[in-house]
Design a protein around this motif. Structure first.
Motif, short mmCIF file in Angstrom:
data_model
loop_
_atom_site.label_atom_id
_atom_site.label_comp_id
_atom_site.label_asym_id
_atom_site.label_seq_id
_atom_site.Cartn_x
_atom_site.Cartn_y
_atom_site.Cartn_z
N LEU A 249 -4.61 13.76 -6.23
CA LEU A 249 -4.14 12.60 -5.49
C LEU A 249 -5.29 11.63 -5.23
O LEU A 249 -5.16 10.43 -5.32
N GLN B 271 2.25 1.84 -3.41
CA GLN B 271 1.24 2.40 -4.32
C GLN B 271 0.99 3.88 -4.02
O GLN B 271 0.81 4.68 -4.93
N LEU B 272 0.96 4.22 -2.74
CA LEU B 272 0.67 5.61 -2.37
C LEU B 272 1.79 6.55 -2.80
O LEU B 272 1.54 7.69 -3.22
N HIS C 193 -5.04 9.16 4.94
CA HIS C 193 -3.60 9.34 4.66
C HIS C 193 -3.35 10.44 3.64
O HIS C 193 -2.25 10.99 3.57
N SER C 194 -4.35 10.75 2.82
CA SER C 194 -4.17 11.80 1.81
C SER C 194 -4.41 13.16 2.49
O SER C 194 -5.41 13.83 2.24
N ILE D 235 0.85 -1.20 0.00
CA ILE D 235 0.00 0.00 0.00
C ILE D 235 0.88 1.25 0.00
O ILE D 235 0.66 2.19 -0.77
N ALA E 196 -5.16 8.85 -8.61
CA ALA E 196 -4.41 9.14 -9.84
C ALA E 196 -3.89 7.85 -10.43
O ALA E 196 -4.01 7.59 -11.63
N LEU E 197 -3.33 7.00 -9.58
CA LEU E 197 -2.74 5.72 -10.01
C LEU E 197 -3.80 4.81 -10.65
O LEU E 197 -3.58 4.23 -11.71
N GLU F 142 3.77 5.95 -5.40
CA GLU F 142 3.64 6.02 -6.86
C GLU F 142 2.50 6.97 -7.24
O GLU F 142 2.62 7.76 -8.19
N ASN F 143 1.42 6.88 -6.48
CA ASN F 143 0.27 7.76 -6.73
C ASN F 143 0.66 9.23 -6.55
O ASN F 143 0.28 10.09 -7.35
N LEU G 168 2.75 10.36 -9.49
CA LEU G 168 1.92 10.48 -10.70
C LEU G 168 1.05 11.75 -10.63
O LEU G 168 0.90 12.47 -11.62
#
Lengths: 278, 181
Positions: free
Chosen positions: A65, A50-51, A269-270, A47, B130-131, A53-54, A57
């Motif tokens: 986000l 991924q976060l 978390h965001s 996780i 986004a991902l 990488e997110n 991106l």
């Protein structure tokens, strides 16, 4: 009297809304990196991967986000010697509407009964505190619905004290489980009144994750609650692990002799927030 | 824990083999729907009218995407919290819905309906909007356009990364909180 141009405020607020929704704050990012290295479960580490990488991106593409760009919350410290012709509320609202439109951010505000979307994310939720001087500081937070739904306010009895507070907070995190997108951050308002406790709780979420409360006693309480919550093992997205919570931020305020108000504002978390000063 | 690549519409054979913890890369058409859209779907069913899409083997993604910027099929598109759709899910599962996609816990009623009708609940990573949008190659509104972000969209997904949270055999992936002192 210092005059600040409303159009300048609007432009800064619009930029802030777009930037905060696409750039993860550095302190949150550092916690994700810490989690990627230190989480005990494979699922939890995945996780965090991924976060991160997110976040990369989103910064690159300017996609938000998270699709839930939240209701737009503003905490304003306005100098008593500041004047904004046309009005501070109007200037902030106009900037928010522009930012959400131009940034392709989701408009998530609706009528509570008909559920009809207001279309432009209005109203902006604006809390203004007047402070001495001629400065102006505007903090913005994109607060998503999923974590807000897991938040609670309660009126404890004074006899319940710190033990009662701890019990309520831990129970809240248990009941929320995977729902608010853990790892979470907890903003906690202790004391105040029925309406100020939650306002203080949410404002506490504007603090940096790696700061230390100036009152050593409160700092100790924050550490104790963080350890208690992370012992639950809920983990990132509820998949198990030692990173259920990234930080506990407590705000204490005097209260009525009959009361012990407590508010727990759960942040996902965001944790998107920025501030601007004039 | 296994990894499967599956194509929609899903069959009972597809869902029957899945176990909590399996990774699924989903391909094909899925439908977006959240709070307000579900309410409208129920109203259509109550009136005996047909739904905007065929429920047989269908997958519903609990998502309200952000607006698509120019040159992209969709904006950020991560999952919303699923429990708010628990009131509606058993009825749709009974009518053929095979998978729901979201985040967070489901009610016992939903779990029971999933076991009875061989449906599954997938988790997508919350806050990775986004991902996840990278795996959505096309999107168009097919119903309730007036709901804005809550409209029903037909989305084409490619290797959409999901975790089986609840399988059709009573299995659940979420960690039980450790309440020992």
């Amino acid at each position: 009297m210092r005059e600040i141009n409303g159009a300048d405020i609007s432009a800064a607020v619009a930029r802030m809304c777009m930037s905060a929704n696409t750039k993860l704050p550095d302190d949150v990012r550092r916690k994700f990196e810490e989690g990627l290295a230190g989480e005990t479960t494979d699922a939890g580490r995945e996780i965090f991967r991924q976060l991160l990488e997110n976040a990369d991106l989103a910064f690159e593409t300017k996609l938000p986000l998270c699709q839930d760009c939240g209701l737009a919350i503003f905490y304003v410290e306005m100098g008593e010697d500041v004047c904004v012709p046309g009005g501070i509320n109007e200037a902030i609202t106009e900037g928010m509407v522009t930012g959400y439109k131009d940034g392709f951010l989701r408009k998530s505000s609706c009528d509570p009964l008909t559920r009809k979307n207001t279309g432009d994310n209005t109203p902006a939720i604006i809390h203004i505190d007047f402070v001495p001087g001629d400065g102006l500081k505007i903090s913005y937070m994109a607060k998503g619905g999923g974590s807000e739904n897991m938040s609670r306010v309660t009126m404890l009895s004074p006899s319940q004290g710190w033990e009662g507070i701890k019990k309520f907070v831990v129970q809240r995190v248990v009941e929320a489980g995977p729902n608010p997108c853990p790892p979470i951050i907890l903003g906690i308002g202790i004391g105040g009144t029925f309406e100020t406790a939650p306002k203080n709780a949410k404002r506490a979420l504007l603090r940096k994750l790696d700061d230390t409360h100036p009152d050593p006693k409160v700092a100790e309480m924050e550490a104790e609650l963080l350890a208690a919550v992370n012992k639950l093992g809920i983990g990132p997205m509820g998949l198990g692990g030692s990173y259920t919570c990234l930080g506990v931020k407590i705000a204490v305020a005097p209260c009525h002799i009959a009361s012990l108000p407590l508010a727990v504002n759960v942040q996902c978390h965001s944790a998107r927030h920025e501030e601007v000063e004039f | 824990m296994a990894t499967y690549t599956l194509n929609t519409p899903l069959t009972a054979a597809d869902t029957d083999k899945l176990r909590a913890g399996d990774v699924v890369l989903l391909n094909g058409i899925i439908y977006s729907g959240r709070d307000a859209a579900h309410k409208k779907l129920m109203e259509l069913l109550d009136k005996g009218e047909s739904l905007p899409f065929d429920l047989t083997g269908a997958s519903i993604y609990y998502v309200g995407p952000s607006p698509a910027p120019p040159g992209r099929p969709i904006g950020a598109a991560g999952p919303t919290t699923s429990y708010r759709m628990d009131a509606y899910a058993p009825r749709l599962i009974g009518l053929g819905l095979k998978a729901t996609i979201g985040k967070g816990k489901r009610s016992d009623e939903v779990k029971k309906a999933m076991a009875e009708h061989k449906a599954v609940y997938f988790g997508a990573t919350g806050g990775a909007g986004a991902l996840l949008s990278k795996c959505i190659t096309a999107s168009k509104v097919i119903a309730f356009d007036e709901l804005g972000p809550e409209a029903v969209r037909e989305m084409t997904v490619k290797d959409f990364p999901l975790l089986v949270i609840n399988d059709a055999h009573g299995g659940e992936l979420y960690a039980k909180p450790n309440l020992d002192d």
